[in-house]
Scaffold this motif. Structure first.
Motif, PDB file in Angstrom:
ATOM      1  N   SER A   1       0.902  -1.597  -0.318  1.00 41.43           N
ATOM      2  CA  SER A   1      -0.260   0.283   0.513  1.00 41.43           C
ATOM      3  C   SER A   1       0.475   1.455   0.103  1.00 41.43           C
ATOM      4  O   SER A   1       1.941   1.445   0.958  1.00 41.43           O
ATOM      5  CB  SER A   1      -1.046   0.298   1.633  1.00 41.43           C
ATOM      6  OG  SER A   1      -1.457   1.514   1.538  1.00 41.43           O
TER       7      SER A   1
ATOM      8  N   THR B   1       1.243   5.988  -1.067  1.00 42.81           N
ATOM      9  CA  THR B   1       0.440   6.703  -0.670  1.00 42.81           C
ATOM     10  C   THR B   1       0.602   7.939  -2.175  1.00 42.81           C
ATOM     11  O   THR B   1       1.233   7.766  -2.756  1.00 42.81           O
ATOM     12  CB  THR B   1       0.919   8.189   0.167  1.00 42.81           C
ATOM     13  OG1 THR B   1       1.090   7.423   1.921  1.00 42.81           O
ATOM     14  CG2 THR B   1       0.087   9.085   0.527  1.00 42.81           C
TER      15      THR B   1
ATOM     16  N   GLU C   1      -4.761   9.683  -1.005  1.00 41.00           N
ATOM     17  CA  GLU C   1      -5.055   8.882  -1.221  1.00 41.00           C
ATOM     18  C   GLU C   1      -4.222   7.370  -0.947  1.00 41.00           C
ATOM     19  O   GLU C   1      -3.044   7.488  -1.622  1.00 41.00           O
ATOM     20  CB  GLU C   1      -6.163   8.323  -2.218  1.00 41.00           C
ATOM     21  CG  GLU C   1      -7.333   9.031  -1.568  1.00 41.00           C
ATOM     22  CD  GLU C   1      -8.206   9.308  -3.190  1.00 41.00           C
ATOM     23  OE1 GLU C   1      -9.510   9.934  -2.862  1.00 41.00           O
ATOM     24  OE2 GLU C   1      -7.703   8.671  -4.226  1.00 41.00           O
ATOM     25  N   ARG C   2      -4.811   6.244  -0.460  1.00 43.34           N
ATOM     26  CA  ARG C   2      -3.784   5.467  -0.348  1.00 43.34           C
ATOM     27  C   ARG C   2      -4.388   4.061  -1.584  1.00 43.34           C
ATOM     28  O   ARG C   2      -5.905   4.359  -2.311  1.00 43.34           O
ATOM     29  CB  ARG C   2      -3.880   3.938   1.446  1.00 43.34           C
ATOM     30  CG  ARG C   2      -4.100   5.096   2.093  1.00 43.34           C
ATOM     31  CD  ARG C   2      -2.270   5.190   1.871  1.00 43.34           C
ATOM     32  NE  ARG C   2      -1.283   3.864   3.244  1.00 43.34           N
ATOM     33  CZ  ARG C   2       0.425   3.846   2.794  1.00 43.34           C
ATOM     34  NH1 ARG C   2       1.026   5.258   2.805  1.00 43.34           N
ATOM     35  NH2 ARG C   2       0.143   3.409   3.437  1.00 43.34           N
TER      36      ARG C   2
ATOM     37  N   ARG D   1      -3.146   0.906  -3.793  1.00 49.07           N
ATOM     38  CA  ARG D   1      -2.667  -0.703  -3.636  1.00 49.07           C
ATOM     39  C   ARG D   1      -1.689  -1.118  -4.920  1.00 49.07           C
ATOM     40  O   ARG D   1      -1.753  -1.305  -6.124  1.00 49.07           O
ATOM     41  CB  ARG D   1      -3.220  -1.912  -3.344  1.00 49.07           C
ATOM     42  CG  ARG D   1      -2.041  -2.739  -2.538  1.00 49.07           C
ATOM     43  CD  ARG D   1      -3.419  -4.118  -2.327  1.00 49.07           C
ATOM     44  NE  ARG D   1      -3.929  -3.664  -0.910  1.00 49.07           N
ATOM     45  CZ  ARG D   1      -3.097  -3.825   0.137  1.00 49.07           C
ATOM     46  NH1 ARG D   1      -1.832  -3.864   0.071  1.00 49.07           N
ATOM     47  NH2 ARG D   1      -4.051  -2.929   1.199  1.00 49.07           N
TER      48      ARG D   1
ATOM     49  N   GLU E   1      -7.375   1.526  -2.534  1.00 50.59           N
ATOM     50  CA  GLU E   1      -7.379   0.615  -2.029  1.00 50.59           C
ATOM     51  C   GLU E   1      -8.600  -0.026  -1.334  1.00 50.59           C
ATOM     52  O   GLU E   1      -9.941   1.135  -1.231  1.00 50.59           O
ATOM     53  CB  GLU E   1      -6.258   1.218  -0.181  1.00 50.59           C
ATOM     54  CG  GLU E   1      -5.509   0.449  -0.701  1.00 50.59           C
ATOM     55  CD  GLU E   1      -4.593   0.239   1.064  1.00 50.59           C
ATOM     56  OE1 GLU E   1      -4.560   1.162   1.814  1.00 50.59           O
ATOM     57  OE2 GLU E   1      -4.036   0.305   1.040  1.00 50.59           O
TER      58      GLU E   1
END
Length: 153
Positions: free
Chosen positions: A95, A97, A127-128, A130, A144
């Protein structure tokens, strides 16, 4: 050196190659060194002309390389971490940023202390996302997944 038999020259050469392998390891000179030692031993035992010595050395070197390659391939396959030297492949699943808006064409993400090009998403700064894969030096990302809040808890 004029009185030295060719077999001893092969032996000295083989030992020098093994010493060179110890000083500058690369796992290559050891094969040539072993082939030279074997050629020297065979030459000392049977006293062969130079042409046969060179042919024998070539055969020994090829056999030593094939055996070494097989042994080395088995050791590499048994590694407990097969992605040890593949930094990018190790990032898949992590994960990260978003730094610059990520869409299907471009964007940037922060991975550890570095920035990488990314595409996929979508993702806005902060936001995160993946990492799902890699295309050259561009990370492929997706948002994510977050679980919805539990009702009544």
């Amino acid at each position: 050196m004029d009185n030295l038999e060719p077999g001893w020259l092969w032996m000295i050469g083989g030992i020098l190659l093994l010493i060179a392998e110890i000083i500058a390891p690369g796992f290559f000179l050891v094969f040539i060194g072993v082939a030279a030692l074997a050629t020297g031993a065979f030459t000392l035992l049977f006293g062969m002309p130079l042409a046969f010595q060179l042919i024998l050395f070539t055969i020994y070197a090829l056999v030593a390389v094939m055996i070494g390659r097989k042994v080395y391939a088995n050791q590499a396959a048994d590694s407990s971490d097969p992605l040890l030297n593949d930094r990018v492949a190790r990032m898949v699943g992590k994960s990260v940023t978003v730094i610059e808006t990520v869409d299907e064409h471009s964007g940037r993400v922060r991975v550890g202390d570095s920035e990488w090009s990314a595409r996929g998403g979508p993702g806005r700064p902060g936001e995160r996302v993946r990492i799902t894969g890699v295309d050259g030096n561009c990370l492929l990302v997706e948002p994510e997944r977050q679980l919805p809040p539990a009702d009544g808890v």
